[in-house]
Design a protein around this motif. Structure first.
Motif, mmCIF file in Angstrom:
data_model
loop_
_atom_site.group_PDB
_atom_site.id
_atom_site.type_symbol
_atom_site.label_atom_id
_atom_site.label_comp_id
_atom_site.label_asym_id
_atom_site.label_seq_id
_atom_site.Cartn_x
_atom_site.Cartn_y
_atom_site.Cartn_z
ATOM 1 N N UNK A 75 12.172 -19.206 6.390
ATOM 2 C CA UNK A 75 11.959 -18.782 7.866
ATOM 3 C C UNK A 75 11.833 -17.327 7.621
ATOM 4 N N UNK A 76 12.797 -16.476 7.098
ATOM 5 C CA UNK A 76 12.844 -15.023 6.915
ATOM 6 C C UNK A 76 11.747 -14.286 5.903
ATOM 7 N N UNK A 77 11.404 -15.235 5.280
ATOM 8 C CA UNK A 77 10.394 -14.873 4.220
ATOM 9 C C UNK A 77 9.009 -15.088 5.121
ATOM 10 N N UNK A 78 8.760 -15.966 5.841
ATOM 11 C CA UNK A 78 7.848 -16.420 6.646
ATOM 12 C C UNK A 78 7.349 -15.128 7.739
ATOM 13 N N UNK A 79 8.536 -14.862 8.153
ATOM 14 C CA UNK A 79 8.372 -13.828 9.316
ATOM 15 C C UNK A 79 7.929 -12.569 8.443
ATOM 16 N N UNK A 83 4.593 -10.521 9.236
ATOM 17 C CA UNK A 83 4.480 -9.292 9.843
ATOM 18 C C UNK A 83 3.837 -8.191 8.950
ATOM 19 N N UNK A 84 3.872 -8.561 7.600
ATOM 20 C CA UNK A 84 3.312 -7.554 6.707
ATOM 21 C C UNK A 84 1.687 -7.949 6.827
ATOM 22 N N UNK A 85 1.175 -9.166 7.157
ATOM 23 C CA UNK A 85 -0.350 -9.370 7.208
ATOM 24 C C UNK A 85 -0.898 -8.741 8.546
ATOM 25 N N UNK A 86 -0.086 -8.815 9.602
ATOM 26 C CA UNK A 86 -0.308 -8.385 10.886
ATOM 27 C C UNK A 86 -0.366 -6.812 10.583
ATOM 28 N N UNK A 87 0.492 -6.016 10.321
ATOM 29 C CA UNK A 87 0.427 -4.638 9.830
ATOM 30 C C UNK A 87 -0.371 -3.960 8.799
ATOM 31 N N UNK A 96 -7.542 -17.488 -1.202
ATOM 32 C CA UNK A 96 -7.726 -18.508 -1.923
ATOM 33 C C UNK A 96 -6.944 -19.948 -1.225
ATOM 34 N N UNK A 97 -7.110 -21.209 -1.469
ATOM 35 C CA UNK A 97 -6.781 -22.268 -1.032
ATOM 36 C C UNK A 97 -5.040 -21.985 -0.919
ATOM 37 N N UNK A 98 -4.703 -22.080 -1.982
ATOM 38 C CA UNK A 98 -2.997 -21.803 -2.150
ATOM 39 C C UNK A 98 -2.376 -20.825 -1.110
ATOM 40 N N UNK A 99 -3.161 -19.853 -0.992
ATOM 41 C CA UNK A 99 -2.571 -18.644 -0.380
ATOM 42 C C UNK A 99 -2.708 -18.893 1.248
ATOM 43 N N UNK A 100 -3.883 -19.760 1.425
ATOM 44 C CA UNK A 100 -4.229 -19.982 2.830
ATOM 45 C C UNK A 100 -3.282 -20.947 3.407
ATOM 46 N N UNK A 101 -2.668 -22.131 2.423
ATOM 47 C CA UNK A 101 -1.803 -22.947 2.715
ATOM 48 C C UNK A 101 -0.561 -22.395 2.999
ATOM 49 N N UNK A 102 -0.083 -21.307 1.994
ATOM 50 C CA UNK A 102 1.064 -20.745 2.380
ATOM 51 C C UNK A 102 1.287 -19.910 3.621
ATOM 52 N N UNK A 103 -0.250 -19.561 3.996
ATOM 53 C CA UNK A 103 -0.009 -18.756 5.336
ATOM 54 C C UNK A 103 0.155 -19.671 6.626
ATOM 55 N N UNK A 104 -0.411 -20.859 6.282
ATOM 56 C CA UNK A 104 -0.040 -21.880 7.600
ATOM 57 C C UNK A 104 1.284 -22.229 7.467
ATOM 58 N N UNK A 105 2.144 -22.603 6.419
ATOM 59 C CA UNK A 105 3.494 -22.868 6.366
ATOM 60 C C UNK A 105 4.142 -21.623 6.938
ATOM 61 N N UNK A 106 3.625 -20.455 6.831
ATOM 62 C CA UNK A 106 4.379 -19.257 7.243
ATOM 63 C C UNK A 106 4.356 -19.336 8.753
ATOM 64 N N UNK A 107 3.146 -19.485 9.412
ATOM 65 C CA UNK A 107 2.933 -19.640 10.659
ATOM 66 C C UNK A 107 3.931 -20.614 11.157
ATOM 67 N N UNK A 108 3.881 -21.810 10.766
ATOM 68 C CA UNK A 108 4.943 -22.875 11.233
ATOM 69 C C UNK A 108 6.324 -22.496 11.299
ATOM 70 N N UNK A 109 6.821 -22.016 10.299
ATOM 71 C CA UNK A 109 8.062 -21.553 10.049
ATOM 72 C C UNK A 109 8.523 -20.340 10.947
ATOM 73 N N UNK A 110 7.470 -19.480 11.283
ATOM 74 C CA UNK A 110 7.731 -18.333 12.161
ATOM 75 C C UNK A 110 7.852 -18.866 13.665
#
Length: 166
Positions: A75-79, A83-87, A96-110
């Motif tokens: 959860x800390x890593x996702x937030x 934050x890094x993506x937003x700023x 890429x597909x893997x990064x997109x999935x990781x970003x979606x998981x980050x949204x859910x955890x955040x």
């Protein structure tokens, strides 16, 4: 190929990056996994509060502490990632597909972190989402019924009959 050029590109570089990421998260996971079964982290000790299982009145087991530590670090890593993506001042472009999935998981955890903050703030018990998932609570003013001393205090069952909010 990187082996001919004597650099860390290609597969050796990827292995190095993954190893660095694991070695960055491992100390935090190990800290919580090893300390939570004592019912006191160092910060909790300073505030004289404890994490206990509501079912048993004891500190959480090593298995529960490990899973909870992994989720906490994730959860800390996702937030952090969001934050890094937003700023970011760079164009994020297509992922890429893997990064997109990781970003979606980050949204859910955040989102889970946000829900956890709301639960802590607006419910009577003030238990966060991880406390609710694992059946634990952070409590203060406890006395051990039959103390068995651990590294930072008693590990045995606590008397949960005292209710300040009565």
């Amino acid at each position: 190929m990187s082996s001919r050029e004597h650099d860390f590109g290609g597969t050796p570089g990827k292995v190095l990056v993954y190893a660095a990421q694991v070695l960055t998260a491992a100390p935090a996971i190990a800290y919580f996994a090893m300390i939570l079964p004592s019912s006191h982290t160092l910060g909790m000790r300073a505030r004289d509060i404890r994490l206990i299982s509501l079912r048993t009145g004891r500190a959480p087991s090593y298995a529960v502490s490990f899973v909870r530590a992994v989720l906490t670090v994730a959860v800390a890593a996702a937030v952090y990632v969001l934050f890094e993506r937003w700023t970011s001042v760079q164009d994020n472009g297509d992922l890429d597909h893997t990064s997109w999935i990781a970003l979606q998981v980050a949204y859910v955890l955040a989102a889970g972190a946000g829900l956890s903050a709301l639960l802590t703030t607006f419910t009577r018990s003030h238990r966060n989402l991880l406390d609710r998932i694992f059946g634990t609570a952070v409590v203060d003013e406890l006395e051990a019924v039959v103390p068995v001393m651990g590294p930072w205090g008693p590990l045995n069952t606590f008397d949960l009959s005292y209710d300040r909010h009565g």
